[in-house]
Design an enzyme around this catalytic site. Structure first.
Site, PDB file in Angstrom:
ATOM      1  N   HIS A 243       0.840  -1.198   0.000  1.00  0.00           N
ATOM      2  CA  HIS A 243       0.000   0.000   0.000  1.00  0.00           C
ATOM      3  C   HIS A 243       0.878   1.253   0.000  1.00  0.00           C
ATOM      4  CE1 HIS A 243      -3.641   2.351   1.372  1.00  0.00           C
ATOM      5  NE2 HIS A 243      -2.678   3.150   1.830  1.00  0.00           N
ATOM      6  N   GLU A 244       1.826   1.301   0.929  1.00  0.00           N
ATOM      7  CA  GLU A 244       2.712   2.474   1.016  1.00  0.00           C
ATOM      8  C   GLU A 244       3.635   2.571  -0.202  1.00  0.00           C
ATOM      9  OE1 GLU A 244       2.001   4.670   3.015  1.00  0.00           O
ATOM     10  OE2 GLU A 244       0.740   3.538   4.420  1.00  0.00           O
TER      11      GLU A 244
END
Length: 598
Positions: A390-391
């Protein structure tokens, strides 16, 4: 084995980010801070002649943008230095000084937008003919001038600015009540040991296998809000009135229109989200029925819905494993994307492990002209694998935007920020489902997706609908009272979760504890971003290289155009229902797969 956290010096440098790519050392930071503060102070000298000529306007804008870029770099270095060890007073001071620089810059440049509006479109066009370099600022100017009818005179703007200290107090009061003054009761855990209920422990307690613990946590939490229901209602009423005050002062038709206009988003997008999700609630109702059946319950209450349907399977991933998994998951995005992800893993982008004093959680951050950064507190459970990809999605969005846009247009809007991160999660889930080695693993992954979708699309849309309802209530001249909001909230829970869910009396008070209701129509962005990401991931998986190329152009666009336009070019029109319909179809598809496996 010692349970003590390691000191930062004990962690191998290959698992730390390299902030020296921003500044060579702290002394360089301090020297730059001193220089930038002087430049910020001198900005006031630009005010008098700011729009006097085409050349003066161009040089002034370039000077301000240069200072803004330098200030952003200072803050990036300072806050990340602080976050890697919050116990160090030196970096707390760095962060405070960098934020002070930001605040002074904002104050010093407050004349800029009113001056451009006063200059007007005709004179701006004349200036652009006199100096073609001003055409670079076309989108910047357009974004200001399109809102000019909502700006007031200089004196009126000053009054609105002064009113901010009053209108912002509602959120501050809520925060003090919620985080400082409320003390939740002691409850007993599954071992009959007393523990204090807190915000941080609440969700973990709702996942407890012991139903008595779940119920006690739910009732203990919401009982405190019930005791102060009229106070919380008055605070939220005050916050909503503040939103409406600004909307009316700036001549908007509604608080919703005012809130969305900053991103040039039409109210149709907001209403379309609510309408389309409302038309696709049947799969969520079926999921609630399945939960009740699988948990073997006579009645399903809200405190049962967080209980995992599938017991935690042994899905542990060493950090080194994640590199290979993530690169394989993002393979549909093409070789260049994969190579940049590889670079991120091996070039000081990521601060991997927890250390003593390190900030909790995870995020992606950085500054223009330097690669992005990712903060993690990595453990081996599967949620950390999803957090990391996600990051990395955020980081890659920043990387491509910074490489392809000038500083002025590199920063992308929050409306599209969650698309890149959530799309990566979609690709990871698809990859892991395809390569799952057991029925249990597949069940766990399917349930992981369904829970994420329930929390991000269905629940956030319900919040968005509640926000719309409370603002419309006040706009018609009515006040917000606790009985009125309890009634609204009960009807929404009945609508969204269906007949299977028993609506307990204390659930009627949940509105009182949601901080996002003070953020002025913010939560809908979670649902639209998630839906857009799901639609784009599906498009890339089915259409291949061409769709992936369109998506990379989306990443490269940064803030060079309005968010709706950038998404349309990638193949998603959020003013239409298609993306949300497709996302709901994915939820339905995975629900059917889960049902077949059970």
């Amino acid at each position: 084995m010692s349970k003590e956290l390691k000191q930062r010096t004990e962690i191998n440098d290959k698992y730390k980010w390299n902030l020296n790519d921003i500044y060579a050392d702290d002394e360089t930071f301090e020297t730059e801070l001193e220089l930038v503060l002087k430049k910020v102070k001198n900005i006031k000298d630009l005010k008098e002649d700011f729009t006097e000529s085409a050349d003066q306007l161009l040089s002034s804008l370039n000077e301000i943008i240069d200072i803004e870029e330098k200030t952003a770099r200072l803050y990036a270095y300072a806050h990340m230095k602080y976050d890697q060890n919050t116990q160090l007073e030196k970096y707390q001071n760095y962060k405070n000084k960098a934020m002070m620089c930001y605040n002074r810059l904002s104050d010093s440049t407050s004349f800029m937008v009113p001056a451009i509006i006063q200059l007007g479109e005709d004179r701006l066009n004349k200036y652009k003919k006199e100096n073609s370099k001003l055409e670079f600022f076309d989108h910047f100017f357009d974004n200001i001038l399109r809102q000019q009818k909502h700006y007031l005179s200089a004196e009126e703007e000053k009054i609105l600015a002064l009113a901010g200290e009053v209108t912002q107090s509602s959120e501050n009061i809520f925060s003090m009540l919620n985080n400082a003054d409320l003390e939740f009761p002691l409850i007993k855990d599954e071992n009959n040991q007393e523990l204090r209920l807190t915000h941080g422990r609440y969700i973990d307690l709702l996942k407890n296998e012991d139903r008595r613990v779940r119920k006690d946590a739910f009732e203990g939490m919401h009982g405190e809000y019930q005791d102060l229901e009229n106070t919380f209602a008055a605070v939220l009423d005050s916050s909503v009135k503040g939103d409406i005050f600004y909307a009316r002062a700036r001549k908007y038709n509604s608080a919703l229109e005012s809130a969305l206009d900053n991103d040039n988003i039409s109210t149709e997008v907001y209403n379309n989200l609510i309408d389309t999700v409302s038309d696709n609630l049947k799969p969520l109702h079926q999921y609630m029925e399945l939960k009740k059946e699988m948990l073997d319950l006579d009645e399903l209450h809200i405190y049962d819905t967080y209980t995992p349907l599938i017991k935690e399977v042994d899905l542990k991933f060493e950090y080194e494993q994640t590199k290979d998994i993530i690169k394989k998951a993002v393979k549909p995005l093409g070789e260049d994307y994969i190579n940049k992800v590889e670079e991120g893993f091996n070039s000081g982008w990521i601060d991997v492990y927890e250390n003593k004093g390190k900030r909790s959680g995870a995020y992606s951050s950085g500054c223009y002209g330097v690669h992005p950064y990712i903060l993690m507190n990595y453990t081996q459970d599967i949620s950390n694998l999803f957090t990391l990809i996600h990051e990395m999605g955020h980081a890659m969005h920043s990387y491509y935007s910074n490489k392809n846009q000038p500083y002025l247009y590199a920063d992308y809007k929050i409306f599209v920020a969650e698309v890149a991160s959530t799309l990566n999660e979609n690709l990871l889930l698809d990859y892991m489902l395809e390569n799952a080695e057991s029925r249990e693993e597949k069940l766990y992954l399917l349930n992981y997706f369904l829970e994420g979708f329930r929390g991000t699309v269905y629940r956030q849309t319900m919040f968005a609908e509640f926000e719309k309802m409370i603002h419309e209530t006040v706009e018609t001249g009515e006040g917000l009272t606790s009985p009125k909001m309890k009634e609204m909230y009960r009807k929404l829970n009945q609508k969204y979760f269906g007949k299977t869910l028993v609506i307990d009396e204390k659930l009627d008070y949940e509105w009182a504890r949601i901080p996002h209701f003070y953020y002025n129509f913010y939560v809908y962005k979670y649902a639209t971003g998630y839906s857009a990401a799901a639609a784009l991931a599906e498009k890339i998986q089915t259409e291949g290289a061409e769709a992936a190329a369109d998506y990379l152009e989306f990443l490269k666009a940064g803030g060079s155009d309005y968010p709706l336009n950038i998404l349309r070019k990638a193949g998603v029109d959020m003013e239409k229902s298609d993306a949300i319909e497709n996302a709901a179809a994915k939820f339905k598809k995975y629900l059917k797969q889960l049902q077949k496996l059970i």
